[in-house]
Scaffold this active site. Structure first.
Site, short mmCIF file in Angstrom:
data_model
loop_
_atom_site.label_atom_id
_atom_site.label_comp_id
_atom_site.label_asym_id
_atom_site.label_seq_id
_atom_site.Cartn_x
_atom_site.Cartn_y
_atom_site.Cartn_z
CG ASP A 51 -2.21 0.53 0.74
OD1 ASP A 51 -2.43 1.96 -0.32
OD2 ASP A 51 -3.00 0.43 1.82
C1 BGC Z 1 -5.49 3.28 -0.15
C2 BGC Z 1 -5.15 1.83 -1.08
C3 BGC Z 1 -5.14 2.23 -2.70
C4 BGC Z 1 -3.80 2.91 -2.41
C5 BGC Z 1 -3.29 3.67 -4.04
C6 BGC Z 1 -3.69 4.00 -0.33
O1 BGC Z 1 -3.52 4.51 0.60
O2 BGC Z 1 -5.26 2.20 1.32
O3 BGC Z 1 -6.25 1.10 -0.62
O4 BGC Z 1 -5.21 1.35 -3.41
O5 BGC Z 1 -3.54 4.56 -1.47
O6 BGC Z 1 -4.52 5.15 -4.54
#
Ligand code: BGC
Length: 715
Positions: free
Chosen positions: A257
């Site tokens: 993440d």
């Molecule tokens: C979120 C994810 C997301 C990623 C990319 C993160 O802050 O937890 O769910 O896919 O950002 O945007």
């Protein structure tokens, strides 16, 4: 794989690590750190994939730099959060879950994939399949709700929809199941907080949706931000390496993440970026999304002997295999060049259907709905009445927030002869209830709830109710004596017992996407039945959280007459609305349940007996005794009253819907295999124990209303 072997033997360490680096390149900001222009990194082979860049032209231009100007010409892949639609925005996943329809879940993902692919997207960071039993957590909006079976079916349907028949199909995108695992159970409902759950709950509740995603062929998985009992998921050897890759045989790519690898320092398990990089890589995380850890820390981790070149090579190979499977080596801009996403009107109709089927009619006293055909005058009030951008909720992909259909527009289009007046207010404005003259209205539609920013990521609420100024408005409207229909826009069940007590008619309308207003009008007018059912238990108070249908029995079950039982002094133990609750305009009743054979378990009859390996057939007969056609959802729960481990009071095993015209009868058939009766024993190994089981059939998880049939498994 010859191409990949040849490439790998040619790559420098920097180029290898580059394949493991993903940075953001577009305007949507989805995390705390932003990146600069990635062009030189792409040209130098220091970046292997990008997120947040979309558009056929934009992605093709960047891809051309990667393919034509980098030394080895390895194509990029483009990732984006296509969570509930790309250009066409569908209901938030929690809303769509209320349709209890895997075909619908797959169809909307398919449309989203086609639109995203046409915009140059190769991979989506979806589906989000985190089971969530805590409406304080804002991300409950993005997922399937509280139940592991529903989450598993949604996981499989979404993976099928996104990925289609083959990843190389230029109209498909790779799916990333997220967030692995138990992200939906943070302490006190606070986003990114620590998780501490038992191994049994983890295996019973939080892991099954990921197993379903892997079985459906998900190309990628994203470890969650949280730790479980002190081990951050980004570095969780037992779950990433041993369970996911080992036990489950997951061969795809693990994408961290946003900035999560560097955050291992904040978690307190790594002293520097080299240690953080080593922990994540060793656990099997292939791609570092938006942290400096792999780029800056991996070379040093290699020097210090914390990782081996073989570890790096294995990750690089998995990334290159994904690019190969996506068809990127042969057609780096294949998606951008493929014909678009089909007819716009068909996509709009799909969005409208998904939206109306997500709506849950929570209360309808006096049959206020559907609206009388000749209704002449409607007042539409409340901050959400004309709110347009709010209708898409959190994560609107590349959707246009200037085009959603508002509630009032939907009503005006559906009721052209009615006089529809509004006293809508800005979502943030304080309303003066005295300014409203409602007496002339035949009906007041009161539009309350959250703005889009009040749910989703980083949007936990300690008190997830209706904002105070809206309450003042609601009290004034309810005191007017006019008939009132309340529409609740939200990304979570909103705690408002006062409203449910006083308002005659309330609907959960979530965030329904681009067609919100039309879908709401479809249901209010009875053009469509109110067919959504709650995918999550709706609490009466924050103090009941976490609350869900699958709780385990207490040694002292709640008993109003006995103080020493499991209950509250100041609140009932029952929820506001149980899982599965939702009213229909039809009156479809369950008239008979047959398990194993007709009349099994009838008074005086011995329970039906089955043996391991034999399936249990369940037949549910229904009849529409009302004056309107409609749809009902039937849930099949299991209760194992005596086992070596206490089993939940209800375990959902299946569900299905049936549509019936007035006076019609119909049958739903279910079949449970022996595996449905298995559970994890005291040693956490699966086992099946002979004895009695109750098959509990109902229209919701209201335990008092279930039709129970006892059957017996013999060894
Ligand atoms: C979120 C994810 C997301 C990623 C990319 C993160 O802050 O937890 O769910 O896919 O950002 O945007």
């Amino acid at each position: 794989m010859a191409r990949i072997d040849a490439l790998m033997s040619d790559m420098t360490l920097t180029e290898k690590i580059g394949q493991l680096v993903m940075v953001t390149a577009g305007t949507p900001v989805t995390g705390p750190v932003a990146a600069g222009d990635p062009t030189s990194g792409v040209r130098d082979g220091r970046i292997g994939s990008l997120l947040n860049l979309f558009g056929a032209g934009e992605t093709a231009a960047m891809q051309t730099i990667a393919v034509e100007e980098s030394r080895l010409g390895i194509p990029l892949f483009f990732g984006f959060d296509v969570v509930h639609g790309h250009r066409t925005v569908f209901p938030i996943p929690l809303g769509e879950a209320a349709a209890f329809d895997p075909d619908l879940w797959e169809a909307t993902a398919r449309t989203a994939a086609e639109e995203a692919a046409a915009d140059g997207i190769d991979l989506t960071f979806a589906p989000m399949i985190d089971v969530a039993r805590d409406p304080r957590w804002g991300r409950i909006a993005e997922g399937p709700g509280e139940d592991p079976l529903v989450a598993s079916r949604m996981a499989a349907a979404k993976v099928r929809g996104f990925q289609g028949a083959a990843l190389a199909d230029p109209r498909s995108v790779a799916a990333t199941a997220k967030h692995f695992a138990a992200y939906g159970a943070p302490a006190a409902g606070r986003d990114y907080a620590s998780v501490d759950i038992s191994e049994r709950t983890l295996r019973d509740v939080y892991l099954p949706p990921f197993a379903a995603a892997v079985r459906a062929g998900a190309a990628a998985i994203m470890p969650a931000f949280n730790d479980i009992a002190g081990i951050p998921m980004t570095a969780h050897l037992p779950l990433l390496r041993d369970w996911l890759r080992g036990e489950l045989g997951f061969r795809g790519v693990l994408i961290s993440d946003y900035n999560a690898i560097a955050e291992l320092l904040n978690h307190g398990v790594a002293a520097d970026l080299a240690e953080a990089a080593a922990l994540a890589l060793t656990a099997g995380v292939d791609i570092d999304m938006m942290s400096p850890a792999y780029e800056q820390g991996l070379p040093e981790a290699l020097d210090r002997g914390l990782v081996s070149l073989a570890d790096i090579d294995a990750a690089v190979r998995r990334v290159l295999v994904l690019k190969e499977r996506l068809g990127l080596f042969d057609a780096p801009t294949g998606r951008q060049q493929a014909t678009g996403a089909g007819v716009a009107s068909a996509r709009r109709e799909r969005a409208r259907e998904a939206a109306r089927r997500s709506i849950v009619l929570l209360k309808n006293d006096g049959g206020l709905l559907p609206l009388a055909a000749g209704i002449a005058r409607i007042a539409v009030v409340g901050p959400l009445a004309e709110a347009r951008a709010e209708m898409v909720g959190p994560w609107w992909g590349a959707g246009d927030r200037a085009t959603p259909v508002t509630i009032i527009e939907g009503l005006r289009a559906a009721l052209p002869h009615a006089r529809i007046e509004t006293a809508a207010t800005d979502p943030d404005a304080v309303v003066d209830p005295a300014a409203l003259d409602l007496q002339a209205a035949d009906l007041v539609v009161l539009c309350l709830g959250e703005t889009a920013a009040m749910s989703g990521e980083a949007a936990s609420r300690a008190d997830p109710g209706i904002p105070d100024d809206q309450r003042a408005l609601a009290e004034a409207v309810l005191a007017s004596g006019r008939p009132v229909v309340v529409l609740l826009s939200s990304g979570r069940p909103l705690i408002a017992p006062w409203l449910f007590e006083r308002a005659p008619c309330v609907l959960a309308t979530w965030f329904l996407g681009h067609q919100a207003g039309h879908a709401i009008a479809d249901v209010l007018t009875g053009h469509a039945d109110a067919s959504g059912r709650l995918p999550v238990t709706w609490p009466r108070a924050v103090g009941q959280i976490p609350i869900h249908a699958g709780e385990r029995p207490s040694g002292r079950p709640a008993n109003a007459d006995d103080p020493y039982t499991s209950k509250y002094l100041d609140l009932p133990v029952t929820p506001q609305f149980p899982f599965g609750h939702g009213l229909s305009f039809a009156a479809i009743d369950i008239v008979a349940v047959e398990v194993g054979h007709p009349a099994a378990g009838d008074a005086g009859g011995a329970p039906w007996i089955f043996r391991p390996g034999e399936a249990v057939d369940i037949l549910v007969r229904l009849e529409n005794r009302g004056a309107r056609g409609g749809e009902e959802t039937v849930f099949v729960f299991l209760r194992d009253p005596v086992a070596s481990v206490a089993r939940p009071l209800l375990e959902l095993k299946d569900f299905a819907r049936i549509g019936l015209a007035p006076g019609d009868r119909g049958v739903l058939r279910f079949r449970l295999g022996t595996d449905a009766f298995a559970f994890l024993g005291p040693d956490l190994a699966p086992r099946t124990e002979p004895g009695a089981f109750e098959i509990c059939i109902g229209r919701s998880a209201d335990r008092d209303a279930l039709i129970r049939t006892t059957i017996r498994l013999i060894a």
